[in-house]
Design a protein around this motif. Structure first.
Motif, mmCIF file in Angstrom:
data_model
loop_
_atom_site.group_PDB
_atom_site.id
_atom_site.type_symbol
_atom_site.label_atom_id
_atom_site.label_comp_id
_atom_site.label_asym_id
_atom_site.label_seq_id
_atom_site.Cartn_x
_atom_site.Cartn_y
_atom_site.Cartn_z
ATOM 1 N N GLY A 164 -49.410 13.081 -26.239
ATOM 2 C CA GLY A 164 -48.562 13.556 -25.147
ATOM 3 C C GLY A 164 -48.198 12.428 -24.205
ATOM 4 N N LEU A 165 -49.164 11.566 -23.937
ATOM 5 C CA LEU A 165 -48.913 10.425 -23.041
ATOM 6 C C LEU A 165 -47.836 9.509 -23.623
ATOM 7 N N VAL A 166 -47.987 9.143 -24.885
ATOM 8 C CA VAL A 166 -47.004 8.232 -25.506
ATOM 9 C C VAL A 166 -45.663 8.954 -25.693
ATOM 10 N N GLY A 167 -45.733 10.235 -26.045
ATOM 11 C CA GLY A 167 -44.492 11.007 -26.184
ATOM 12 C C GLY A 167 -43.720 11.030 -24.870
ATOM 13 N N GLY A 168 -44.442 11.191 -23.772
ATOM 14 C CA GLY A 168 -43.809 11.176 -22.452
ATOM 15 C C GLY A 168 -43.168 9.832 -22.156
ATOM 16 N N VAL A 169 -43.866 8.766 -22.495
ATOM 17 C CA VAL A 169 -43.325 7.413 -22.283
ATOM 18 C C VAL A 169 -42.053 7.226 -23.105
ATOM 19 N N ILE A 170 -42.080 7.689 -24.353
ATOM 20 C CA ILE A 170 -40.901 7.545 -25.218
ATOM 21 C C ILE A 170 -39.726 8.342 -24.648
ATOM 22 N N LEU A 171 -40.001 9.548 -24.194
ATOM 23 C CA LEU A 171 -38.927 10.380 -23.633
ATOM 24 C C LEU A 171 -38.320 9.707 -22.406
ATOM 25 N N LEU A 172 -39.171 9.167 -21.555
ATOM 26 C CA LEU A 172 -38.661 8.466 -20.361
ATOM 27 C C LEU A 172 -37.809 7.262 -20.756
ATOM 28 N N MET A 173 -38.309 6.507 -21.736
ATOM 29 C CA MET A 173 -37.552 5.325 -22.191
ATOM 30 C C MET A 173 -36.209 5.747 -22.786
ATOM 31 N N TYR A 174 -36.215 6.834 -23.514
ATOM 32 C CA TYR A 174 -34.979 7.318 -24.145
ATOM 33 C C TYR A 174 -33.967 7.734 -23.080
ATOM 34 N N LEU A 175 -34.428 8.517 -22.087
ATOM 35 C CA LEU A 175 -33.512 8.972 -21.042
ATOM 36 C C LEU A 175 -32.976 7.783 -20.248
ATOM 37 N N THR A 180 -23.162 4.166 -17.367
ATOM 38 C CA THR A 180 -22.442 3.580 -16.232
ATOM 39 C C THR A 180 -22.979 2.193 -15.902
ATOM 40 N N GLU A 181 -22.066 1.360 -15.444
ATOM 41 C CA GLU A 181 -22.429 -0.020 -15.102
ATOM 42 C C GLU A 181 -23.415 -0.069 -13.944
ATOM 43 N N ASP A 182 -23.333 0.930 -13.050
ATOM 44 C CA ASP A 182 -24.155 0.899 -11.837
ATOM 45 C C ASP A 182 -25.652 0.841 -12.140
ATOM 46 N N VAL A 183 -26.008 1.514 -13.205
ATOM 47 C CA VAL A 183 -27.454 1.529 -13.522
ATOM 48 C C VAL A 183 -27.722 0.818 -14.857
ATOM 49 N N ARG A 184 -26.889 -0.114 -15.178
ATOM 50 C CA ARG A 184 -27.027 -0.853 -16.443
ATOM 51 C C ARG A 184 -28.393 -1.531 -16.552
ATOM 52 N N TRP A 185 -28.903 -1.973 -15.383
ATOM 53 C CA TRP A 185 -30.180 -2.693 -15.357
ATOM 54 C C TRP A 185 -31.338 -1.834 -15.886
ATOM 55 N N LEU A 186 -31.142 -0.514 -15.875
ATOM 56 C CA LEU A 186 -32.216 0.369 -16.342
ATOM 57 C C LEU A 186 -32.600 0.108 -17.797
ATOM 58 N N ARG A 187 -31.641 -0.471 -18.545
ATOM 59 C CA ARG A 187 -31.927 -0.669 -19.976
ATOM 60 C C ARG A 187 -33.102 -1.617 -20.191
ATOM 61 N N TYR A 188 -33.392 -2.449 -19.195
ATOM 62 C CA TYR A 188 -34.512 -3.386 -19.342
ATOM 63 C C TYR A 188 -35.865 -2.663 -19.243
ATOM 64 N N LEU A 189 -35.825 -1.408 -18.841
ATOM 65 C CA LEU A 189 -37.074 -0.642 -18.735
ATOM 66 C C LEU A 189 -37.400 0.102 -20.021
ATOM 67 N N SER A 190 -36.497 0.011 -20.986
ATOM 68 C CA SER A 190 -36.691 0.788 -22.211
ATOM 69 C C SER A 190 -36.839 -0.108 -23.440
ATOM 70 N N LEU A 191 -37.844 0.180 -24.240
ATOM 71 C CA LEU A 191 -38.013 -0.569 -25.493
ATOM 72 C C LEU A 191 -36.900 -0.246 -26.491
ATOM 73 N N LEU A 192 -36.213 0.867 -26.272
ATOM 74 C CA LEU A 192 -35.129 1.237 -27.195
ATOM 75 C C LEU A 192 -33.957 0.263 -27.100
#
Lengths: 269, 309
Positions: free
Chosen positions: A195-206, A214-226
């Motif tokens: 559940g813990l890792v599943g939650g992390v994956i879901l957060l990374m996916y979202l 949107t360009e405004d939050v483009r920097w968010l992609r650095y928070l995701s392993l995806l």
């Protein structure tokens, strides 16, 4: 390394690995068989897809700015490796990784293998090696199926593309396998670790989906392993080296973290 | 090895908000069977988990053969055979796969010794563990602990689930192992079992070690309940002058009397011969009776009718 533990873990994982691998192989070959139809009507499909909202593409891991259906690689990325393959393989990796310690503590079987004269770190490392072997099995059968589909249905994939895809898929799964074994080393119940890792994956996916919109939050992609998961570039033979390297660093780091945590934790079932 | 098989000094292990064990100090000598006696939840399993290196002590030290149980547990496990209190095995393995798996971590497993153990405990090897009874699972757990012929056995309630015949066989086997020079640390909540097999006993209650004593001392201190039924009312004062006999309860106007007897049977039997006894139950000693010795004021069971003075 402890060979008895590697052998036992491989034995435990053998049917799970087999069925996941078989499912993915069938799916890849089945999807590949549609490629000749797509190739004949490429322009119509392109036009049709361009009318869909960008959000829909992002949700399924497709970057509409890049080649989408114009090649076998683009087609297989959109239909398989962009979403279905990683989602399926991640379920396998997270559930298997979460089981290595937490499930054995939960079921009470850990007390037997922890009473043998082998250090906890070596025992867990052996389980991680077995999990890595299973990951390689799933990845290699998938890339073999893709090579077969490409040959059979007129796709144009190079050996370089297949090798890079193998590296991309393996490193991607290794990163989450590392996180799953770390969660398993911390938790005493498999469901909590998964559940813990599943939650992390879901957060990374979202995070990854929102960052693409949107360009405004483009920097968010650095928070995701995806973000570093790029099977399309891999199939085209253009995979930047840092992307799989990032996955491997995260996976190895988390795996080493799991060894340290497991060596120091209390075993209370 | 010159260091004692087990040496525990001021060991405390607490959980977040719960008591574990508090300030335990005891030593187990080479070649003895040490019974670790206490009711469920007293701290026996916590102590054993510290000895096995599963739990880190909160304070104090636990050593096995002079090695620290937390930092040197891998070395310790070469010389230890362990049976957990709650035996749960891999359900999909067969018995032989289970034993082979655990044997693979050990060096020098003598095939003749393995055969002897399997024959003696009549272990079912070919069935999957999920199809085995609780007793057969317990036998597998016992055999895996013995296969490498360890110097020290740490056994957490090892006879639970075994039928009486196999319990007897196993306790006999432990005495033989002791005679071969092995050291055995055996936890139990059954006083009668520990009395049958142990040389010395440590009694733990609510996380604290109440006493460490020989079995002979234990037998002198504990009482056995005797329930007597008479054809006519009997004055409980008839037992007041007998040494080692206490009246625990009186019912039905003296037709039913419960006594606590401290191994002083001959005088009591002579007295009973003069009384109209129609039934008698002489129960095996129980753990609570030992605690009565140490905590009489706290733990005297409430009488069902009225207690004789």
């Amino acid at each position: 390394m402890s060979w008895p533990m590697i052998a036992k873990t491989l034995r435990d994982l053998r049917w799970t690995s087999f069925w996941y691998a078989l499912g993915l192989v069938i799916y890849i070959v089945f999807l590949s068989s549609f490629y000749p139809t797509l190739e004949r009507q490429r322009e119509q499909f392109e036009q049709l897809f361009r009318q869909y909202p960008e959000f829909l593409f992002r949700v399924f891991g497709i970057d509409p700015e890049r080649a989408m259906m114009t090649s076998f690689a683009g087609f297989m990325h959109a239909e398989t490796f962009g979403f279905i393959w990683p989602a399926t393989a991640l379920i396998f990796v997270v559930l298997s990784g979460a089981a290595v310690v937490a499930q054995e503590i939960e079921r009470g079987t850990a007390e037997f293998w922890l009473s043998v004269p082998v250090s906890r770190a070596r025992l867990l490392l052996s389980k991680q090696v077995a999990l890595l072997t299973s990951i390689l099995f799933v990845v290699l059968t998938s890339t073999a199926a893709l090579a077969l589909g490409s040959q059979a249905f007129g796709g144009e994939l190079t050996a370089r593309g297949l090798v890079q895809l193998t590296i991309a898929l393996t490193s991607f799964l290794v990163s989450f396998a590392g996180l799953a074994t770390l969660a398993s080393a911390i938790a005493s119940e498999r469901s909590k670790a998964a559940g813990l890792v599943g939650g992390v994956i879901l957060l990374m996916y979202l995070t990854w989906v929102v960052a693409g919109l949107t360009e405004d939050v483009r920097w968010l992609r650095y928070l995701s392993l995806l973000t570093a998961y790029d099977p399309l570039a891999a199939m085209l033979g253009e995979l930047p080296w840092y992307k799989p390297a990032l996955h491997l660093i995260v996976g190895l780091g988390a795996g080493i973290g799991a060894l340290v945590v497991f060596s120091r934790r209390d075993i209370v079932s | 090895m010159t260091a004692p098989p087990i040496a525990v000094e001021q060991l405390t292990r607490s959980y977040d908000s719960q008591r574990g064990v508090i300030d335990l100090t005891f030593t187990v000598q080479p070649g003895e069977i040490f019974g670790f006696l206490g009711p469920n939840g007293a701290g026996k399993t916590t102590t054993i988990r510290v000895l096995m290196g599963f739990l880190r002590p909160t304070s104090g030290r636990a050593r096995v053969f002079g090695l620290d149980c937390w930092t040197e547990s891998t070395e310790i496990k070469k010389h230890v055979g362990y049976v957990p209190g709650d035996v749960r095995l891999w359900e999909n393995m067969t018995g032989v796969q289970f034993l082979d798996f655990l044997c693979a971590f050990r060096q020098h497993i003598d095939p003749a010794w393995r055969r002897k153990l399997l024959e003696r405990f009549q272990v079912e090897l070919d069935k999957r563990i999920k199809h085995l009874s609780r007793g057969n699972r317990q036998k597998l757990a016992l055999v895996q602990a013995l296969l490498h012929d360890p110097l020290l056995l740490i056994l957490d309630e090892p006879t639970s689930g075994l039928d009486p015949l196999m319990q007897h066989e196993f306790l006999t086997f432990l005495r033989e192992e002791r005679d071969r020079g092995k050291t055995i640390f055996l936890s139990s909540h059954q006083l009668s079992e520990v009395e049958r097999v142990a040389d010395r006993v440590g009694i733990i209650r609510e996380g604290r070690l109440v006493a460490v004593l020989t079995v002979e001392e234990l037998k002198r201190r504990r009482t056995r309940p005797m329930e007597l039924v008479f054809a006519q009312p009997v004055d409980p004062q008839r037992f007041a002058d007998l040494p080692g006999v206490r009246v625990l309860s009186v019912q039905d106007d003296g037709r039913r009397i419960e006594l606590g007897v401290q191994d002083e049977l001959p005088a009591l039997l002579r007295r009973l011969a003069d009384l109209p006894v129609i039934d008698m139950i002489y129960a095996p000693p129980d753990l609570e009776s030992v605690f009565l010795t140490y905590y009489q004021a706290e733990t005297i069971p409430p009488t069902r009718e009225e207690a004789a003075s």
